[in-house]
Motif scaffolding. Structure first.
Motif, mmCIF file in Angstrom:
data_model
loop_
_atom_site.group_PDB
_atom_site.id
_atom_site.type_symbol
_atom_site.label_atom_id
_atom_site.label_comp_id
_atom_site.label_asym_id
_atom_site.label_seq_id
_atom_site.Cartn_x
_atom_site.Cartn_y
_atom_site.Cartn_z
ATOM 1 N N ALA A 73 0.942 -1.375 0.025
ATOM 2 C CA ALA A 73 0.094 0.007 0.032
ATOM 3 C C ALA A 73 0.885 1.421 -0.054
ATOM 4 O O ALA A 73 1.843 1.225 0.427
ATOM 5 C CB ALA A 73 -0.962 0.103 1.103
ATOM 6 N N MET A 91 -11.957 -3.534 2.942
ATOM 7 C CA MET A 91 -11.065 -4.646 2.745
ATOM 8 C C MET A 91 -10.921 -4.714 0.979
ATOM 9 O O MET A 91 -11.821 -4.162 0.475
ATOM 10 C CB MET A 91 -11.760 -5.869 3.292
ATOM 11 N N SER A 92 -10.005 -5.330 0.476
ATOM 12 C CA SER A 92 -9.702 -5.583 -0.802
ATOM 13 C C SER A 92 -10.770 -6.525 -1.434
ATOM 14 O O SER A 92 -11.151 -7.385 -0.720
ATOM 15 C CB SER A 92 -8.330 -6.044 -0.940
ATOM 16 N N LEU A 127 -7.039 -8.898 2.544
ATOM 17 C CA LEU A 127 -6.076 -7.912 2.323
ATOM 18 C C LEU A 127 -6.871 -6.649 2.751
ATOM 19 O O LEU A 127 -7.713 -6.221 2.213
ATOM 20 C CB LEU A 127 -5.560 -7.867 1.059
ATOM 21 N N GLU A 143 -7.428 -3.110 2.332
ATOM 22 C CA GLU A 143 -7.313 -1.938 1.486
ATOM 23 C C GLU A 143 -6.933 -0.742 1.935
ATOM 24 O O GLU A 143 -6.106 0.025 1.489
ATOM 25 C CB GLU A 143 -8.495 -1.942 0.368
ATOM 26 N N THR A 144 -7.999 -0.202 2.930
ATOM 27 C CA THR A 144 -7.714 1.150 3.295
ATOM 28 C C THR A 144 -7.752 1.319 4.795
ATOM 29 O O THR A 144 -8.819 0.807 5.352
ATOM 30 C CB THR A 144 -8.851 2.102 2.669
ATOM 31 N N SER A 158 -3.396 3.147 1.931
ATOM 32 C CA SER A 158 -4.506 2.407 0.916
ATOM 33 C C SER A 158 -3.672 2.039 -0.229
ATOM 34 O O SER A 158 -2.769 2.504 -0.731
ATOM 35 C CB SER A 158 -5.462 3.329 0.650
ATOM 36 N N SER A 159 -4.122 0.878 -0.685
ATOM 37 C CA SER A 159 -3.412 0.265 -2.052
ATOM 38 C C SER A 159 -4.191 0.778 -3.110
ATOM 39 O O SER A 159 -3.937 0.705 -4.215
ATOM 40 C CB SER A 159 -3.682 -1.378 -1.992
ATOM 41 N N VAL A 160 -5.430 1.494 -2.948
ATOM 42 C CA VAL A 160 -6.168 2.292 -4.094
ATOM 43 C C VAL A 160 -5.707 3.975 -3.760
ATOM 44 O O VAL A 160 -6.110 4.536 -2.733
ATOM 45 C CB VAL A 160 -7.635 2.336 -3.901
ATOM 46 N N SER A 178 -8.746 6.300 -2.814
ATOM 47 C CA SER A 178 -9.069 6.066 -1.589
ATOM 48 C C SER A 178 -8.285 6.479 -0.332
ATOM 49 O O SER A 178 -8.859 7.020 0.447
ATOM 50 C CB SER A 178 -9.307 4.422 -1.138
ATOM 51 N N LYS A 179 -7.078 6.563 -0.611
ATOM 52 C CA LYS A 179 -6.027 7.273 0.436
ATOM 53 C C LYS A 179 -6.364 8.591 0.271
ATOM 54 O O LYS A 179 -6.390 9.256 1.434
ATOM 55 C CB LYS A 179 -4.640 6.793 -0.052
ATOM 56 N N HIS A 187 -0.771 -4.678 3.391
ATOM 57 C CA HIS A 187 -1.272 -3.306 3.693
ATOM 58 C C HIS A 187 -0.166 -2.472 4.249
ATOM 59 O O HIS A 187 -0.427 -1.085 4.253
ATOM 60 C CB HIS A 187 -2.513 -3.433 4.522
#
Length: 479
Positions: free
Chosen positions: A180, A333-334, A340, A342-343, A365-367, A370-371, A428
């Motif tokens: 992330a 969650m992813s 995983l 996600e955020t 976050s991995s997006v 979203s971060k 994450h």
């Protein structure tokens, strides 16, 4: 020497050397200079920059001189936390290393296996005249734990390697291939002071497990800062108590295991105040019975009835209201990777200075969108409650590489050594691979490491056997 009989001897020798040097984030001059001296003593090329990052270059061993260079990477700083009863000054003193032969740890403090073991591996390789290896470019960064500031600033233009092994993972047999992105959000709430007559009390939250706010956030462990704010707001509903100070946590990327506030309670409201604290404790214990069972909340008289300087009641209430209004923990969650996160975000630090209270959040976050949205949500809540905010230490995520020669090679070596495949995973937590990949075009990287438990906490342990296994594996990969 606590670790003198452990194997691999060369690795634990250097690990203990590092443990003897204070190296919490922001306190890195001594350990950076130690690494420079290490390199110069062995006539190795070394670069130390203004951020105290260190790059050490070593030629390939005999027969490997013309091979493609490999970058080995870790960070020199640790999350320096200690138990309340521990008398070590972590700014000036080394750790008290302990072992039972199965694990190593530090008495009363965090161990710094994250990421001291990476540095120890690198030093053991650079020190050896027997281990075959290609040309090595060792990159040891600073202040990773507080925002990857060293990795952000480092100049890697002198490196020739295009393959990098990051050694900042805490699970043997698991190869991290993506992670992330994140950022730090700092919020500040000013308050007006007034003198109030009452009894001074200390309200303390402790007994929580804490842990890394990336890897452990999915466990739902209690956040001492949020629990303390909840306790205070409930108490303010029961009596007109006034906030003197509130403090909690040691790092924004560590789930805080303890927090403490001082409040002034009118003498006629002491009973109601104590009952409110007890009621909050009962509620929190019920909620965390499985996830964090040893949570405790206490209120202790810290001064007799007198006149005390404190925040206006309205200001103190506004501050704790803001804290409990802010989101905390897992936000999403992813959908692509089962299990995983996600955020998420973590309120790692609260501190009071003069007439203001500062909050420090770690957002992950991995997006990317979203971060950014979560940062905006924090900012909106903070400003709605009259505070100000700033954002720093932003770092990108590390995207999965579809075709990776390094990953293929490392998987093959692992399968040959252990007769099974390693687990390829996304995490994450934040790693420096994303930042460094932006600095070296086409960088191919994998993150590995030995088994560790409860990093960023006083319960941190490093597995001796796993440290040895990863050492043998790393040597085989380089060979």
């Amino acid at each position: 020497m606590a670790y003198e009989n452990l194997q691999p001897k060369e690795v634990f020798h250097f690990f203990e050397e590092l443990c003897n040097i204070p190296h919490g984030s922001g306190n890195l001059q001594k350990i950076s200079d130690y690494l420079v001296s290490f390199a110069k003593d062995r006539n190795l090329e070394v670069i130390q920059d203004s951020e105290l990052n260190v790059i050490i270059k070593a030629p390939g061993s005999r027969g490997y001189e013309d091979k493609e260079p490999v970058i080995l990477q870790g960070h020199m700083d640790m999350v320096a936390v200690k138990e309340d009863s521990c008398d070590i000054d972590m700014l000036t003193e080394g750790l008290r290393c302990k072992t039972d032969g199965e694990y190593v740890w530090a008495e009363g403090t965090s161990l710094g296996g994250d990421d001291g073991i990476a540095v120890a591996y690198c030093l053991a390789l650079l020190d050896s005249k027997e281990i075959p290896h290609p040309p090595l470019e060792v990159v040891i960064t600073t202040n990773e734990e507080t925002g990857m500031f060293g990795a952000s600033a480092i100049d890697l233009s002198s490196l020739k390697g295009k393959k990098m092994i990051n050694i900042d993972n805490e699970e043997e047999g698991a190869f991290i291939t993506s992670c992330a992105g994140g950022a730090r959000v700092y919020s500040d709430f000013s308050f007006e002071k007034e003198n109030k007559t009452g009894v001074l009390y200390e309200v303390k939250v402790d007994g929580l497990l804490g842990g890394h706010s990336g890897e452990m956030i999915k466990c739902g462990r209690g956040n001492a800062n949020h629990i303390l704010a909840r306790t205070l707001l409930n108490a303010m509903d029961a009596a007109e108590i006034s906030l003197v100070s509130i403090e909690g946590g040691v790092a924004d990327n560590a789930i805080p295991s303890g927090a403490v506030a001082k409040v002034v309670v009118p003498a006629e409201n002491v009973v109601d105040f104590k009952e409110s604290v007890e009621q909050t404790l009962e509620e929190v214990k019920g909620e965390l019975e499985v996830k964090d069972p040893n949570v405790n909340i206490t209120c202790t008289e810290a001064g007799a009835e007198d006149n005390y300087s404190c925040a206006r009641f309205e200001d103190g209430r506004m501050i704790v209201s803001a804290i409990i209004s802010l989101p905390d923990g897992v936000q999403a969650m992813s959908a692509a990777v089962e299990g995983l996160v996600e955020t998420s975000l973590n309120l790692g630090i609260i501190k009071t200075e003069d007439s203001s209270v500062t909050l420090e959040h770690s957002v992950r976050s991995s997006v990317e969108s979203s971060k950014n949205m979560l940062i905006k949500k924090v900012a909106t809540i903070v400003t709605t409650f009259g505070g100000t905010y700033s954002v720093s230490g932003q770092y990108p995520g590390w995207k999965y590489r579809q075709h990776s020669e390094l990953r293929d090679h490392m998987v093959k070596v692992y399968e040959e050594m252990y007769g099974k495949s390693p687990r390829l995973m996304a995490i994450h937590a934040g790693l420096e691979c994303g930042l460094l990949s932006e600095k070296i075009k086409g960088l191919d990287c994998i993150s590995i490491g030995p088994d560790m438990q409860d990093i960023h906490s006083t319960k941190e342990k490093l597995s001796v056997k796993s440290a040895g296994n990863v050492w043998e594996y790393l040597k085989a990969v380089l060979k």
